[in-house]
Write a protein that holds these residues in place. Structure first.
Motif, PDB file in Angstrom:
ATOM      1  N   ALA A 111       0.832  -1.201   0.000  1.00 16.90           N
ATOM      2  CA  ALA A 111       0.000   0.000   0.000  1.00 16.90           C
ATOM      3  C   ALA A 111       0.866   1.249   0.000  1.00 16.90           C
ATOM      4  O   ALA A 111       1.955   1.260   0.568  1.00 16.90           O
ATOM      5  CB  ALA A 111      -0.931   0.002   1.210  1.00 16.90           C
ATOM      6  N   VAL A 112       0.343   2.292  -0.639  1.00 17.83           N
ATOM      7  CA  VAL A 112       0.934   3.623  -0.578  1.00 17.83           C
ATOM      8  C   VAL A 112       0.053   4.457   0.339  1.00 17.83           C
ATOM      9  O   VAL A 112      -1.155   4.570   0.113  1.00 17.83           O
ATOM     10  CB  VAL A 112       1.009   4.282  -1.971  1.00 17.83           C
ATOM     11  CG1 VAL A 112       1.588   5.695  -1.865  1.00 17.83           C
ATOM     12  CG2 VAL A 112       1.832   3.430  -2.931  1.00 17.83           C
ATOM     13  N   GLY A 177       4.384   0.292   2.167  1.00 20.30           N
ATOM     14  CA  GLY A 177       4.577  -0.841   3.065  1.00 20.30           C
ATOM     15  C   GLY A 177       3.451  -1.833   2.941  1.00 20.30           C
ATOM     16  O   GLY A 177       2.638  -1.765   2.007  1.00 20.30           O
ATOM     17  N   ASP A 178       3.376  -2.755   3.889  1.00 19.51           N
ATOM     18  CA  ASP A 178       2.336  -3.775   3.880  1.00 19.51           C
ATOM     19  C   ASP A 178       0.995  -3.171   4.291  1.00 19.51           C
ATOM     20  O   ASP A 178       0.905  -2.481   5.313  1.00 19.51           O
ATOM     21  CB  ASP A 178       2.722  -4.911   4.837  1.00 19.51           C
ATOM     22  CG  ASP A 178       1.724  -6.037   4.799  1.00 19.51           C
ATOM     23  OD1 ASP A 178       1.870  -6.928   3.947  1.00 19.51           O
ATOM     24  OD2 ASP A 178       0.782  -6.030   5.615  1.00 19.51           O
ATOM     25  N   SER A 179      -0.034  -3.442   3.526  1.00 18.37           N
ATOM     26  CA  SER A 179      -1.349  -2.840   3.780  1.00 18.37           C
ATOM     27  C   SER A 179      -1.907  -3.233   5.143  1.00 18.37           C
ATOM     28  O   SER A 179      -2.550  -2.416   5.819  1.00 18.37           O
ATOM     29  CB  SER A 179      -2.336  -3.236   2.682  1.00 18.37           C
ATOM     30  OG  SER A 179      -2.464  -4.651   2.598  1.00 18.37           O
ATOM     31  N   LEU A 180      -1.664  -4.466   5.549  1.00 15.35           N
ATOM     32  CA  LEU A 180      -2.201  -4.911   6.823  1.00 15.35           C
ATOM     33  C   LEU A 180      -1.467  -4.279   7.993  1.00 15.35           C
ATOM     34  O   LEU A 180      -2.076  -3.875   8.987  1.00 15.35           O
ATOM     35  CB  LEU A 180      -2.123  -6.436   6.924  1.00 15.35           C
ATOM     36  CG  LEU A 180      -2.854  -7.043   8.111  1.00 15.35           C
ATOM     37  CD1 LEU A 180      -4.309  -6.616   8.133  1.00 15.35           C
ATOM     38  CD2 LEU A 180      -2.776  -8.548   8.068  1.00 15.35           C
ATOM     39  N   ALA A 181      -0.163  -4.159   7.875  1.00 15.19           N
ATOM     40  CA  ALA A 181       0.600  -3.490   8.928  1.00 15.19           C
ATOM     41  C   ALA A 181       0.166  -2.032   9.048  1.00 15.19           C
ATOM     42  O   ALA A 181       0.089  -1.485  10.152  1.00 15.19           O
ATOM     43  CB  ALA A 181       2.095  -3.587   8.635  1.00 15.19           C
ATOM     44  N   PHE A 182      -0.149  -1.398   7.929  1.00 13.57           N
ATOM     45  CA  PHE A 182      -0.631  -0.024   7.965  1.00 13.57           C
ATOM     46  C   PHE A 182      -1.991   0.088   8.643  1.00 13.57           C
ATOM     47  O   PHE A 182      -2.328   1.139   9.194  1.00 13.57           O
ATOM     48  CB  PHE A 182      -0.727   0.548   6.550  1.00 13.57           C
ATOM     49  CG  PHE A 182       0.556   1.080   6.000  1.00 13.57           C
ATOM     50  CD1 PHE A 182       1.356   1.932   6.745  1.00 13.57           C
ATOM     51  CD2 PHE A 182       0.969   0.740   4.715  1.00 13.57           C
ATOM     52  CE1 PHE A 182       2.548   2.430   6.233  1.00 13.57           C
ATOM     53  CE2 PHE A 182       2.156   1.239   4.198  1.00 13.57           C
ATOM     54  CZ  PHE A 182       2.944   2.082   4.952  1.00 13.57           C
ATOM     55  N   SER A 183      -2.787  -0.969   8.597  1.00 16.58           N
ATOM     56  CA  SER A 183      -4.130  -0.900   9.178  1.00 16.58           C
ATOM     57  C   SER A 183      -4.079  -0.568  10.666  1.00 16.58           C
ATOM     58  O   SER A 183      -4.945   0.145  11.187  1.00 16.58           O
ATOM     59  CB  SER A 183      -4.886  -2.211   8.945  1.00 16.58           C
ATOM     60  OG  SER A 183      -4.333  -3.267   9.711  1.00 16.58           O
ATOM     61  N   GLU A 184      -3.063  -1.059  11.376  1.00 17.93           N
ATOM     62  CA  GLU A 184      -2.912  -0.747  12.797  1.00 17.93           C
ATOM     63  C   GLU A 184      -2.532   0.721  12.983  1.00 17.93           C
ATOM     64  O   GLU A 184      -3.063   1.413  13.851  1.00 17.93           O
ATOM     65  CB  GLU A 184      -1.841  -1.648  13.410  1.00 17.93           C
ATOM     66  CG  GLU A 184      -2.214  -3.118  13.458  1.00 17.93           C
ATOM     67  CD  GLU A 184      -3.444  -3.374  14.302  1.00 17.93           C
ATOM     68  OE1 GLU A 184      -3.456  -2.938  15.471  1.00 17.93           O
ATOM     69  OE2 GLU A 184      -4.398  -3.992  13.791  1.00 17.93           O
TER      70      GLU A 184
END
Length: 253
Positions: A111-112, A177-184
């Motif tokens: 994800a950006v 970065g990773d979209s899921l890590a960004f979700s947090e």
């Protein structure tokens, strides 16, 4: 009789595979929620921590988590400081030139991320003249260098949280970065000012998912991990762990 028992024991080990004294699982020294983190007491927690321990149990092996700085984690594997990398490492052709990978154990898109009021769509043109932050030695860094470096400044960081902090401070305009890590991150008070602008796809860079990294030619350990991943997927352990952290299919297709 003693000779017979010794022969039988040796034959059994050949058929079942010898047990390791312990398997050192390398993970990033920096926190990476919801995959890997630590509480105030130092206890490790997160999706990968629980899954890694379940996989070790399925292998009937003792495993020890061994934190390594991300940019040195492959050299640590190659120099026998660790036995495997269990740290959200994407399976890519470039990495497969130097290490081997198990079958995938999860797959999430990149994800950006940028400020909500920033008019960008994740393309090189929309980020022209901007500063893009990425974690060093990641597929996201490879992607940023490939797509943005000619028209933007790509700034690298040793840890995921570091580029997020610079995004908040305004020292970078966007991060990849990773979209899921960004979700947090996006759920935090500071992160609520930002949003995912694009989910880039490039299989040549991002690979086909995340797997366990092992030394080149370590066929025995590789088979153990593949068999254990299949086992926890089949017996429901994987789904039981995953549903604690995700509301969607983290494994992918």
């Amino acid at each position: 009789m003693k000779k017979l028992l010794t022969t039988l024991a040796a034959a059994t080990m050949l058929m079942t595979g010898a047990a390791f004294a312990e398997i050192k699982l390398g993970l990033d020294v920096a926190p990476y929620p919801p995959f890997a983190d630590q509480d105030a007491s130092g206890k490790r927690m997160g999706f990968e921590i629980e899954l890694g321990e379940a996989i070790c149990k399925a292998m009937n092996e003792t495993c020890v988590w061994t934190p390594i700085a991300w940019d040195g984690i492959i050299p640590a594997l190659q120099s026998n400081k660790i036995d495997a990398i269990f740290a959200s490492m994407s399976i890519t052709p470039k990495r497969m030139e130097v290490i081997d990978f198990s079958n995938k154990y999860y797959n999430t898109p990149a994800a950006v991320v940028a400020a909500k009021d920033m008019d960008i769509d994740g393309s090189a043109e929309s980020l022209k003249g901007k500063i893009v932050g990425v974690q060093v030695s990641t597929t996201h860094a490879d992607y940023a260098n490939k797509v943005f470096s000619e028209s933007s400044e790509v700034k690298t960081y040793s840890a995921f949280d570091e580029h997020n902090n610079d995004l908040i401070a305004g020292r970078v305009d966007a991060v990849v970065g990773d979209s899921l890590a960004f979700s947090e991150f996006l759920k935090t008070e500071a992160g609520m000012k930002f949003e995912i602008k694009a989910t880039p796809t490039d299989e040549a860079v991002f690979g086909k998912g995340v797997g366990v990294g092992v030394r080149k030619g370590d066929a025995e350990l590789l088979k153990k991990f593949n068999d254990a991943i299949a086992k926890v997927r089949a017996d429901g352990t994987y789904d039981e762990i995953a549903k604690k952290y995700f509301e969607f299919n983290i494994y992918g297709q």
